[in-house]
Design an enzyme around this catalytic site. Structure first.
Site, PDB file in Angstrom:
ATOM      1  N   GLU A 143     -47.924 -17.961 -24.848  1.00 50.57           N
ATOM      2  CA  GLU A 143     -49.150 -17.248 -24.489  1.00 50.57           C
ATOM      3  C   GLU A 143     -50.265 -18.215 -24.118  1.00 50.57           C
ATOM      4  O   GLU A 143     -50.665 -19.054 -24.941  1.00 50.57           O
ATOM      5  CB  GLU A 143     -49.624 -16.386 -25.661  1.00 50.57           C
ATOM      6  CG  GLU A 143     -50.916 -15.644 -25.372  1.00 50.57           C
ATOM      7  CD  GLU A 143     -51.500 -14.963 -26.595  1.00 50.57           C
ATOM      8  OE1 GLU A 143     -52.252 -13.985 -26.418  1.00 50.57           O
ATOM      9  OE2 GLU A 143     -51.217 -15.405 -27.728  1.00 50.57           O
ATOM     10  N   GLU A 246     -54.988  -6.034 -29.751  1.00 50.50           N
ATOM     11  CA  GLU A 246     -55.376  -7.211 -30.538  1.00 50.50           C
ATOM     12  C   GLU A 246     -56.885  -7.416 -30.431  1.00 50.50           C
ATOM     13  O   GLU A 246     -57.362  -8.374 -29.836  1.00 50.50           O
ATOM     14  CB  GLU A 246     -54.614  -8.450 -30.060  1.00 50.50           C
ATOM     15  CG  GLU A 246     -54.721  -9.609 -31.029  1.00 50.50           C
ATOM     16  CD  GLU A 246     -54.054 -10.879 -30.522  1.00 50.50           C
ATOM     17  OE1 GLU A 246     -53.390 -11.556 -31.323  1.00 50.50           O
ATOM     18  OE2 GLU A 246     -54.199 -11.192 -29.329  1.00 50.50           O
TER      19      GLU A 246
END
Length: 275
Positions: A143, A246
């Site tokens: 990521e 998130e």
């Protein structure tokens, strides 16, 4: 319609961690993710998932000493043994939680080490880990993370993450596409969805409002439009992944803060059907 997973590290913080599974299920979530499971026995977490009809969709491999400031081990020379032990531990948890994917954090670039040396370690570690995960039937994700939230993080851009995945050529190594991080570092989020989702190299998407990382209907990103783009592109290329929520509730950790902030599902027209 996107499938949304509640990030239990950030959401429902008015509850003790093990109570957040029930809270997420009560609000209609069918998938959950979180940063790290290792403070709890895997079977205890698996039981919570079963009890509440939830699917574990993602968690992170051990990041090193988080309290001391480490943010992953994958790019760090001299930490290969720790990295491999962490991958093995993560795969054990993934088996117990029936979790299909694991995020491998790159780590903070050490001062005085040439980027090329870090890149070589990173790619070698990822190639090794992908082979271990392939044998276990799991996907691994990398990521890009913005340098405002995590200064010094080794991987920051979508194009670099996709280049690495292409270089390694492991079908189970993919990119975790966080729209929040992407907007802060690069922008042009909708075009990047159109560019990268059809490649088959995006394993997971995450969202949060920019810049404060609150609910996705707060801030500068038009998530309603972006969800339409995801739906359009997914329909054409067969992408069926999850979108991880998130974000930090704007109301904080007071009782009911997360649930009270879920009106964005209705505002943006993405509330999943009941049941």
């Amino acid at each position: 319609m996107p499938r949304f997973a509640a990030n239990l590290t950030m959401l429902y913080n008015e509850h003790a961690f093990l109570e957040r599974f029930a809270a997420a299920a009560a609000d209609g979530f069918r998938g959950v993710e979180f940063l790290f499971p290792y403070a709890f026995p895997a079977e205890e977490l698996a039981q919570r998932l079963r009890d509440h009809g939830l699917q574990q969709v993602l968690f992170n491999a051990p990041p090193g000493d988080w309290e001391a400031g480490e943010r992953g081990l994958a790019c760090l020379p001299g930490r290969e043994a720790d990295f491999r032990a962490g991958v093995a531990r993560a795969l054990d948890y993934a088996q117990a939680l029936d979790c299909p994917r694991i995020h491998l954090m790159a780590g903070l670039a050490p001062a005085g080490v040439e980027p090329a040396a870090l890149q070589a370690v990173y790619e070698a570690n990822l190639a090794w880990a992908a082979e271990q995960a392939r044998a276990a039937g799991r996907e691994l994700l990398i990521e890009p993370i913005n340098t405002r939230d995590m200064p010094g993080y080794f991987l920051n851009r979508q194009d670099e993450a996709h280049r690495i995945v292409q270089v390694i050529q492991a079908p189970n190594l993919k990119v975790q596409f966080d729209l929040y991080h992407c907007q802060i570092v690069e922008g042009d989020v909708a075009m990047k969805i159109r560019q990268y989702l059809p490649t088959g190299r995006v394993g997971h998407i995450q969202i949060a409002g920019v810049p404060m990382r609150h609910e996705p209907d707060l801030g500068e990103l038009n998530h309603g439009y972006l969800f339409e783009v995801i739906d359009e592109v997914a329909a054409s290329c067969g992408w069926t992944g999850w979108i991880g929520c998130e974000y930090r509730p704007a109301r904080g950790s007071v009782a009911g803060a997360t649930s009270a902030g879920l009106g964005w599902l209705d505002t943006l027209g993405v509330r999943p059907p009941a049941g």
